[in-house]
Scaffold this active site. Structure first.
Site, short mmCIF file in Angstrom:
data_model
loop_
_atom_site.label_atom_id
_atom_site.label_comp_id
_atom_site.label_asym_id
_atom_site.label_seq_id
_atom_site.Cartn_x
_atom_site.Cartn_y
_atom_site.Cartn_z
N LYS A 95 0.88 -1.24 -0.17
CA LYS A 95 0.02 0.15 -0.06
C LYS A 95 1.07 1.12 0.09
O LYS A 95 1.89 1.19 0.87
CB LYS A 95 -0.72 0.04 1.14
CG LYS A 95 -1.90 1.16 1.11
CD LYS A 95 -2.78 1.12 2.58
CE LYS A 95 -3.76 2.29 2.80
NZ LYS A 95 -4.77 1.85 3.87
N SER A 170 -9.59 2.24 2.63
CA SER A 170 -8.92 2.77 1.87
C SER A 170 -7.76 2.03 1.03
O SER A 170 -6.97 2.40 0.19
CB SER A 170 -7.94 3.98 2.80
OG SER A 170 -6.99 3.13 3.78
N SER A 194 -9.97 -0.31 7.11
CA SER A 194 -9.17 -0.21 5.71
C SER A 194 -8.71 -1.42 5.35
O SER A 194 -8.24 -1.45 3.87
CB SER A 194 -8.38 1.18 5.66
OG SER A 194 -8.90 2.26 5.53
N1 GLN Z 1 -13.15 4.62 6.31
C1 GLN Z 1 -12.54 5.19 7.59
C2 GLN Z 1 -11.92 6.60 7.31
O1 GLN Z 1 -12.07 7.33 6.38
C3 GLN Z 1 -11.43 4.14 7.84
C4 GLN Z 1 -10.18 4.46 6.98
C5 GLN Z 1 -8.98 3.48 7.32
O2 GLN Z 1 -8.97 2.57 8.14
N2 GLN Z 1 -7.88 3.68 7.06
O3 GLN Z 1 -11.41 6.99 8.27
#
Ligand code: GLN
Length: 515
Positions: A95, A170, A194
């Protein structure tokens, strides 16, 4: 049994590692194979810009074939000498939130366009020490803020099961690349879901370990008290292999990494789950859950029952509160973490400015995307004088209660199971003007994040999107994930349950059309 005569991209991490050790193929051959697939996907993505027909996932942001092949060559030398690590020569993607020396790192942001780190993140280094070869860097939401990968400054990622839909976020690039067989495994990060949610949307397996299990050093910070690295792959066994290499204390570089030695998470796979008490939180099966997602989750739960597990009703009473609590704490921490991007020390610097203050302002205005700005503003607001007690402090108190609710629940059960998300993957652009719709979809992943507990997503079947009003016209069934949540440091148990489920079902073996 899978045969080694299958195309290399259909092999699992375990099968690739075995084939490499047996010299059925070389690390260089494997690296070339995956590089070609990644390159083809990148050019298909470039050609498809604007035209939806050609299918490129958009999951890769950067390749460096020379570096990849050099790593593969070194792996071949070690394999020949019999000194290879557990995952010697097996490829993976990272990532783009993990800093890497050999590849640029952007965190999905214009702010870091062209940035090269002088060092590798600890997780990247540990996986390389286990012998893994990096194919490239994978797209993600900007600074990991998002649930659909649509907040990336470098374009949205498509879901290989239906190119008109999001892959989740994400870690959307990681999940999409694995489902499209561009890499057998990838790293992800999970702050509020995410790893688990994109794994669920793309029909793969992913685990977020206990907070502190894996070092955060070199993982670009979003919300430091929640951020955690973890592996994504097609099977639980593969996740166990990667997780074993990723974890372990890193006291000199991440003071929140816990002093618990790395474990061999493959050791307890195949353990019996006869008599295992699986807690079913009633709050995860309420009104918001789409009926067809529920049906798939129920089938997976019935499988666990067949394997001897006992389903026990439990309650996590503050599940709904996890949304406001998370969306106060995470932006608060983000507003502080992202203050380092000021045009001086890191990343983008605006060209025309009159004084220092206008340079800060312009650089940040140009470098950050809309969602990141929204979070910085929210975070600054909830931390500001006069609001701190009402928002931030209150959220911290409820966070503690959410963690206590889990400990209460674990008196009656060994693991907790439920859906990962209320729906299957939604249409690209569907929530473009409604960020709150994305926030609400995080409801089932946020509680474990706030408590710092390990959680995973395991393929549990498929559901038809057209039946649930999340866009019509598509008749393609989309993957559904079963979420498993364990108590602190019980990753081995979660992986075992997932592995047993995967031995009894074939959801994780299914392939998107055309892949
Ligand atoms: N959707 C959540 C956010 O936007 C989680 C994102 C994540 O776990 N990095 O914060």
């Amino acid at each position: 049994m899978t045969s080694l005569s299958m195309p290399l991209h259909d092999l699992t991490v375990a099968e690739l590692a075995a084939g490499l050790k047996a010299k059925t193929f070389s690390a260089t051959e494997v690296a070339r194979h995956f590089l070609t697939r990644a390159q083809d996907d990148m050019s298909a993505t470039a050609q498809a810009q604007g035209a939806d027909k050609t299918f490129g996932t958009g999951s890769f942001l950067a390749l460096n074939p020379e570096a990849t092949l050099a790593q593969a060559k070194a792996a071949d030398t070690r394999l020949a000498a019999g000194t290879g690590g557990a995952l010697e020569g097996v490829p993976l993607g990272h990532k783009d939130i993990f800093v890497t020396q050999a590849f640029p790192t952007t965190a999905g942001s214009k702010m870091l366009e062209g940035y090269r780190s002088p060092f590798d993140a600890t997780v990247v280094r540990k996986l390389a020490e286990a012998g893994m070869v990096t194919v490239g860097k994978l797209n993600c939401d900007e600074f990991a803020m998002g649930s659909a990968n649509e907040n990336s400054a470098y374009g949205a990622v498509k879901n290989p099961w239906d190119a008109t839909r999001v892959p989740g976020g994400s870690s959307g690039g990681s999940a999409s690349a694995i489902a499209a067989r561009l890499v057998p495994a990838a790293t992800g990060t999970d702050t509020g879901g995410s790893i688990r949610q994109p794994a669920s949307f793309c029909g793969i397996t992913g685990i977020k370990p206990t907070y502190g299990r894996a070092s955060r050093y070199g993982m670009i910070a979003y919300a430091s008290s929640l951020d955690q690295a973890g592996p994504m792959a097609r099977t639980a066994e593969d996740c166990a292999l990667l997780l074993s290499a990723m974890c372990g204390p890193d006291p000199d570089r991440d003071s929140t990494s816990v002093d618990v030695p790395a474990e061999d998470f493959t050791a307890s796979l195949n353990g019996s789950i006869d008599g295992l008490r699986v807690g079913i939180p009633k709050e995860f099966f309420g009104e918001g859950l789409h009926a067809d997602v529920r049906a798939a989750v129920d089938v997976a739960l019935a499988e666990l029952k067949k394997l001897g597990a006992k389903l026990v009703p439990i309650s996590l009473p503050r599940t709904e509160l996890s949304i406001p609590v998370y969306y106060i704490i995470a932006p608060a921490e983000a507003s502080s973490n992202l203050s380092r991007f000021d045009g001086v020390k890191f990343g983008h610097r605006a060209k025309d400015f009159t004084d220092l203050e206008s340079m800060y302002k312009k650089s940040r205005a140009e470098g950050f995307g809309a969602e990141v700005k929204r979070r910085i503003m929210t975070g600054t607001y909830v931390l500001s004088h006069g609001y701190y007690d009402a928002y931030y402090l209150q959220a911290q108190k409820i966070r503690r209660m959410i963690a206590d609710d889990f400990q209460n629940a674990f008196k009656d059960c060994d693991v907790i199971a439920g859906p990962v998300a209320p729906s299957v993957a939604w249409k690209l652009g569907e929530n473009a003007h409604d960020p709150v719709a994305d926030y609400l979809a995080d409801i089932f992943t946020l509680p474990a994040s706030l408590a710092g507990l390990p959680g995973m997503s395991v393929p549990a079947g498929f559901a038809m999107p057209s039946m649930q009003g999340s866009g019509s016209g598509s008749a393609k069934p989309l993957p559904v994930g079963l979420q498993l949540i364990g108590n602190y440091f019980k990753e081995a148990q979660l992986l075992n349950v997932a592995h047993r489920l995967q031995q009894a079902t074939d959801f994780h073996l299914r392939k998107p059309e055309g892949v």
